[in-house]
Design an enzyme around this catalytic site. Structure first.
Site, PDB file in Angstrom:
ATOM      1  N   HIS A  74      13.807  30.911 -16.179  1.00 51.44           N
ATOM      2  CA  HIS A  74      12.845  29.955 -17.076  1.00 51.44           C
ATOM      3  C   HIS A  74      11.751  29.448 -16.261  1.00 51.44           C
ATOM      4  O   HIS A  74      11.768  28.913 -15.283  1.00 51.44           O
ATOM      5  CB  HIS A  74      14.066  29.110 -17.803  1.00 51.44           C
ATOM      6  CG  HIS A  74      14.686  29.436 -18.843  1.00 51.44           C
ATOM      7  ND1 HIS A  74      14.496  29.435 -19.999  1.00 51.44           N
ATOM      8  CD2 HIS A  74      15.880  30.385 -18.424  1.00 51.44           C
ATOM      9  CE1 HIS A  74      15.319  30.274 -20.861  1.00 51.44           C
ATOM     10  NE2 HIS A  74      16.078  30.737 -20.145  1.00 51.44           N
ATOM     11  N   PRO A  75      10.552  29.051 -17.016  1.00 49.25           N
ATOM     12  CA  PRO A  75       9.686  28.274 -16.462  1.00 49.25           C
ATOM     13  C   PRO A  75       9.711  26.760 -16.387  1.00 49.25           C
ATOM     14  O   PRO A  75      10.542  26.251 -17.136  1.00 49.25           O
ATOM     15  CB  PRO A  75       8.575  28.831 -17.280  1.00 49.25           C
ATOM     16  CG  PRO A  75       9.108  28.836 -18.793  1.00 49.25           C
ATOM     17  CD  PRO A  75      10.217  29.403 -18.275  1.00 49.25           C
ATOM     18  N   SER A  87       7.676  31.156 -24.560  1.00 50.15           N
ATOM     19  CA  SER A  87       7.614  30.053 -23.753  1.00 50.15           C
ATOM     20  C   SER A  87       6.555  28.995 -24.072  1.00 50.15           C
ATOM     21  O   SER A  87       6.623  27.828 -24.172  1.00 50.15           O
ATOM     22  CB  SER A  87       8.096  30.085 -22.260  1.00 50.15           C
ATOM     23  OG  SER A  87       9.358  30.450 -22.068  1.00 50.15           O
ATOM     24  N   ALA A  89       4.413  29.093 -26.567  1.00 52.58           N
ATOM     25  CA  ALA A  89       4.419  28.573 -28.001  1.00 52.58           C
ATOM     26  C   ALA A  89       5.451  27.344 -28.493  1.00 52.58           C
ATOM     27  O   ALA A  89       5.022  26.691 -28.905  1.00 52.58           O
ATOM     28  CB  ALA A  89       5.073  29.790 -29.041  1.00 52.58           C
ATOM     29  N   GLN A  91       6.336  25.295 -25.839  1.00 50.42           N
ATOM     30  CA  GLN A  91       5.823  24.114 -25.216  1.00 50.42           C
ATOM     31  C   GLN A  91       4.689  23.736 -25.770  1.00 50.42           C
ATOM     32  O   GLN A  91       4.648  22.447 -25.722  1.00 50.42           O
ATOM     33  CB  GLN A  91       5.533  24.543 -23.547  1.00 50.42           C
ATOM     34  CG  GLN A  91       6.825  24.855 -22.909  1.00 50.42           C
ATOM     35  CD  GLN A  91       6.429  25.001 -21.361  1.00 50.42           C
ATOM     36  OE1 GLN A  91       5.555  24.393 -20.690  1.00 50.42           O
ATOM     37  NE2 GLN A  91       7.291  25.865 -20.606  1.00 50.42           N
ATOM     38  N   PHE A 122      14.359  22.561 -14.720  1.00 46.13           N
ATOM     39  CA  PHE A 122      15.034  22.191 -15.942  1.00 46.13           C
ATOM     40  C   PHE A 122      14.613  22.938 -17.216  1.00 46.13           C
ATOM     41  O   PHE A 122      13.779  23.578 -17.576  1.00 46.13           O
ATOM     42  CB  PHE A 122      14.189  21.025 -16.183  1.00 46.13           C
ATOM     43  CG  PHE A 122      14.410  19.964 -17.282  1.00 46.13           C
ATOM     44  CD1 PHE A 122      15.754  19.267 -17.462  1.00 46.13           C
ATOM     45  CD2 PHE A 122      13.648  19.658 -18.267  1.00 46.13           C
ATOM     46  CE1 PHE A 122      15.952  18.600 -18.514  1.00 46.13           C
ATOM     47  CE2 PHE A 122      13.924  19.220 -19.307  1.00 46.13           C
ATOM     48  CZ  PHE A 122      15.049  18.368 -19.577  1.00 46.13           C
ATOM     49  N   ALA A 125      15.602  22.988 -25.043  1.00 47.27           N
ATOM     50  CA  ALA A 125      15.231  23.664 -26.037  1.00 47.27           C
ATOM     51  C   ALA A 125      14.356  22.467 -26.747  1.00 47.27           C
ATOM     52  O   ALA A 125      14.640  21.485 -27.182  1.00 47.27           O
ATOM     53  CB  ALA A 125      16.232  23.958 -27.029  1.00 47.27           C
ATOM     54  N   VAL A 126      13.024  22.676 -26.630  1.00 47.46           N
ATOM     55  CA  VAL A 126      12.088  21.750 -26.917  1.00 47.46           C
ATOM     56  C   VAL A 126      11.652  21.686 -28.339  1.00 47.46           C
ATOM     57  O   VAL A 126      10.866  20.662 -28.956  1.00 47.46           O
ATOM     58  CB  VAL A 126      10.739  21.692 -25.994  1.00 47.46           C
ATOM     59  CG1 VAL A 126      10.993  21.608 -24.733  1.00 47.46           C
ATOM     60  CG2 VAL A 126       9.999  23.186 -26.283  1.00 47.46           C
TER      61      VAL A 126
END
Length: 177
Positions: A74-75, A87, A89, A91, A122, A125-126
């Site tokens: 994960h970035p 990812s 989209a 963010q 870190f 789920a944003v």
């Protein structure tokens, strides 16, 4: 989202061979097509939730090193490095592409402290969150013990991948309980 893949039906997924299945769903878990490969053996799926459950089970039952690789795939949030289109989209939807220079520095410092402590980035789920929610979450979670945060990161991956799968696959849904 522009450039979004065409929706797949659950029936189409159930008729796929393993190569097609992995090609279609291999990106649901960040840079970890092995999750789709492992879930393929449970075809046919009767709901999107059952498909997601099979994928989560594959991820959670992997060895510790493979799970660590999934976490490390994960970035960092708000990174200026290349991230997958999914990812990026996610963010952007949370406003992480519109941070002030001060917020970017703060998040960069928090990401560095988190990664140094836990040895994986870190993960959150944003969707439905804003940049203040995200900064508050990492500020709180960087204080946690390692095992608690490992479990939280896996739970967040579960949320992220459920969103991604629901964005990609149409078909029967299990009733909410």
């Amino acid at each position: 989202m522009t450039g979004q893949k065409e929706l797949l039906t659950l029936d189409e997924i159930n008729r796929m061979n393993k190569t097609e299945f992995v090609a279609a769903l291999g990106g649901i878990f960040e840079h970890s097509p092995w999750v789709a490969e492992g879930a393929y053996g449970q075809i046919p799926f009767h709901s999107v939730e059952q498909l997601h459950g099979a994928m989560l089970e594959t991820a959670r039952e992997a060895g510790e090193e493979q799970i660590a690789g999934l976490l490390r795939a994960h970035p960092d949030l708000a990174t200026r490095l290349k991230v997958t289109p999914l990812s990026a989209a996610e963010q952007q939807g949370a406003g992480l592409d519109r941070l002030t220079p001060e917020e970017f520095r703060q998040l960069t410092d928090l990401n560095a402290a988190y990664t140094e402590k836990f040895r994986f980035p870190f993960i959150l789920a944003v969707r439905g969150k804003n940049k203040d929610d995200i900064i508050a979450a990492i500020t709180e979670r960087v204080q946690r013990p390692h095992q608690e945060e490992w479990e939280q990161a896996l739970a967040e991956i579960g949320k992220i991948t459920f969103f991604r799968l629901n964005d990609l696959v149409t078909g029967p849904r299990e009733a909410s309980v």
